[in-house]
Design an enzyme around this catalytic site. Structure first.
Site, PDB file in Angstrom:
ATOM      1  N   TYR A  77       0.887  -1.265  -0.107  1.00 14.13           N
ATOM      2  CA  TYR A  77       0.046  -0.106   0.052  1.00 14.13           C
ATOM      3  C   TYR A  77       0.923   1.067  -0.011  1.00 14.13           C
ATOM      4  O   TYR A  77       1.846   1.374   0.680  1.00 14.13           O
ATOM      5  CB  TYR A  77      -1.116   0.114   1.131  1.00 14.13           C
ATOM      6  N   ASP A  92       9.425   3.064  -0.055  1.00 15.83           N
ATOM      7  CA  ASP A  92       8.511   3.817   0.581  1.00 15.83           C
ATOM      8  C   ASP A  92       8.485   3.475   2.287  1.00 15.83           C
ATOM      9  O   ASP A  92       8.337   2.444   2.696  1.00 15.83           O
ATOM     10  CB  ASP A  92       6.971   3.274   0.130  1.00 15.83           C
ATOM     11  N   LYS A 138       4.023  10.009   8.149  1.00  8.73           N
ATOM     12  CA  LYS A 138       3.697   9.551   9.631  1.00  8.73           C
ATOM     13  C   LYS A 138       4.823  10.183  10.466  1.00  8.73           C
ATOM     14  O   LYS A 138       4.458  11.520  10.861  1.00  8.73           O
ATOM     15  CB  LYS A 138       3.870   8.093   9.520  1.00  8.73           C
TER      16      LYS A 138
HETATM   17  N1  PMP Z   1       2.700   4.566   2.185  1.00  4.03           N
HETATM   18  C1  PMP Z   1       2.679   3.400   3.125  1.00  4.03           C
HETATM   19  C2  PMP Z   1       3.836   2.352   3.514  1.00  4.03           C
HETATM   20  C3  PMP Z   1       1.576   3.526   4.261  1.00  4.03           C
HETATM   21  O1  PMP Z   1       1.496   2.902   4.896  1.00  4.03           O
HETATM   22  C4  PMP Z   1       0.608   4.637   3.904  1.00  4.03           C
HETATM   23  C5  PMP Z   1      -0.434   4.745   4.944  1.00  4.03           C
HETATM   24  N2  PMP Z   1      -0.742   3.956   5.999  1.00  4.03           N
HETATM   25  C6  PMP Z   1       0.804   5.545   3.152  1.00  4.03           C
HETATM   26  C7  PMP Z   1       2.016   5.427   1.918  1.00  4.03           C
HETATM   27  C8  PMP Z   1       0.058   6.714   2.633  1.00  4.03           C
HETATM   28  O2  PMP Z   1      -0.008   7.625   3.661  1.00  4.03           O
HETATM   29  P1  PMP Z   1      -1.089   8.678   3.905  1.00  4.03           P
HETATM   30  O3  PMP Z   1      -2.373   7.941   4.514  1.00  4.03           O
HETATM   31  O4  PMP Z   1      -0.522   9.803   4.949  1.00  4.03           O
HETATM   32  O5  PMP Z   1      -1.480   9.298   2.726  1.00  4.03           O
END
Ligand code: PMP
Length: 451
Positions: free
Chosen positions: A145, A237, A266
């Site tokens: 994700y 990521d 985060k």
């Molecule tokens: N990449 C990863 C690995 C994530 O876990 C998340 C959110 N859980 C995102 C991108 C997207 O981040 P956001 O919800 O702040 O848009």
């Protein structure tokens, strides 16, 4: 008591009338029959609108490294930035300071561009990789994700990629090549076929939103080599893993593979909306105004967020926060492994550092002697190695309904708030303590033994 005496129930009823599905992020609607509404945080706990207090391991889905109470330095920096004025549309010193802190601690990062969410970070990183290479295709991991972005909401395999949601054009999905994590051969094949069309591999160091699966030995080295041989960029990521796994060096420091670009989110915003793309200057300066890849944002580098992120990371460094949270993480994973040995030896504990999860895998190895004792390490000598999850498909094959309907619900009844499905990871915060771990393991034993 009538139903309407319950504040969460009443708020959910109102929310359903004015918010799509009653929530502002889909996963929040998952708890059954409806989510509790939060009144406030309290250290390692969360208090709902009816005054119920839960031990919280959701930690905002990851951003809350310290827990719910801001330490004095974070609170006063946030207050003083807010008092000066919320934002300006012109640069501020605190953006530079946070960028300097990140560049000082993450080896692969020299230059950053801050944005407002993890999604924006991965969108921008992918656009940058496409702009720099002049290529369109990207390789992603099945079940990974990267936020709500059109290029990665794609399922299937590299021969038949399809949008995983309505609203994403099939033509976009065709530019995305999903491969199973931890499978060298699958990604080698994709590069053999499409090597010259691939702009980047976008991958998490560990598959964060799929039960926190670790890489098998050498997997990221294979990705690094394939990118180098084919002129593609390796994009990590680290939205979940950044400043959570591997301490201030992030997860990339634990696998000894340097990415070209990293997406952050985060924790780097200390609990406020944030994202960032980082890497060497010659790549990150591909963004406008120095380069040709357009990138902009009204709220980007928001001073309150920057101050919260900077002071959170400084606090983490000064107070040895990672020693504390990782120690508790270890204790939780070890305690859970012991409980499973007695009651459910087919299940697998995953996670590392301050992250933990139980995957309701279905097969028990013949012998558990010398198995990984505090979370699956993808150790080839572990008797579980043949049955522990290696990719998202293995997690999807687990007992996901039992996890969600029985385990999650019963842990909540025990006063322990976990992420509401088999897939999302759980986090320890600095506010948690030994007593919390003990309480959690006792609840875990009661629940798991009755499943
Ligand atoms: N990449 C990863 C690995 C994530 O876990 C998340 C959110 N859980 C995102 C991108 C997207 O981040 P956001 O919800 O702040 O848009």
């Amino acid at each position: 008591m009538t139903y309407m005496d319950n504040n969460s129930r009443r708020l959910y009823g109102r929310a359903l009338s004015v918010l799509a599905g009653g929530v502002n992020s889909s996963v929040r609607a998952e708890p059954s029959p409806y989510p509790f509404f939060v009144e406030k945080g309290d250290g390692g706990h969360i208090v709902d609108a009816d005054g119920n207090k839960y031990l919280d391991y959701v930690m905002g889905y990851g951003p809350l490294l310290l827990g719910h109470d801001m330490p004095e330095n974070v609170a006063s920096a946030v207050q003083s930035e807010t008092a000066k004025g919320p934002m300006y549309g012109a640069p501020t010193e605190v953006e530079v300071k946070l960028a300097e802190f990140v560049a000082d601690h993450v080896d692969s990062v020299e230059t950053l561009r801050f944005v407002n969410s993890g999604t924006e970070a991965t969108v921008s990183a992918v656009r940058l990789a496409r702009g720099i290479t002049g290529r369109d295709k990207i390789v992603v991991m099945q079940g990974g994700y990267h936020g709500a972005q059109d290029s990665t909401l794609v399922e299937g395999n590299a021969d038949t990629p399809e949008p995983s949601t309505k609203g994403v054009p099939a033509s976009f999905a065709r530019e995305t090549l999903p491969v199973p994590f931890n499978d060298d051969e699958a990604v080698e094949r994709v590069f053999e076929e499409h090597g010259e069309e691939i702009a980047c591999v976008l991958v998490e160091p560990l598959i964060g939103n799929n039960a926190f699966i670790r890489p098998v030995e050498g997997y990221h080295r294979t990705l690094r080599r394939l990118c180098d041989e084919n002129g593609a960029l390796l994009v990590f990521d680290e939205v979940i893993t950044g400043f959570r796994v591997g301490g201030l060096g992030c997860a990339q420091s634990t696998i000894n593979v340097e990415p070209d670009l990293t997406a952050f989110g985060k924790i780097v915003g200390g609990g406020f909306p944030v994202g960032a793309v980082g890497g060497p200057s010659h790549l990150v300066e591909g963004f406008t105004p120095t380069g040709d890849v357009f990138q902009a944002g009204t709220f980007s580098g928001h001073p309150v967020t920057m101050a919260a992120g900077l002071e959170t990371l400084r606090y983490a460094k000064d107070k040895n926060v990672y020693d504390h949270v990782n120690q508790l993480g270890d204790e939780l994973r070890a305690g859970m492994t012991d409980v499973l040995e007695d009651y459910a030896p087919e299940y697998t504990v995953t996670g590392t550092d301050s992250v933990f999860k139980t995957v309701f895998t279905r097969e028990t190895p013949e012998d558990l002697e010398d198995a990984c004792d505090a979370g699956c390490e993808q150790n080839q000598d572990c008797p579980r190695y043949g049955v522990c999850p290696k990719d998202a498909g293995d997690v999807a094959d687990a007992e996901t309904e039992r996890w969600k309907r029985l385990y999650w619900t019963e842990m909540l009844e025990e006063g322990v708030f976990l992420t509401p499905n088999q897939f999302e990871p759980q986090f320890v915060g600095y506010a948690h303590d030994e007593e919390d771990v003990e309480e959690t393991l006792e609840a875990y034993e009661r629940v798991v033994s009755s499943l």
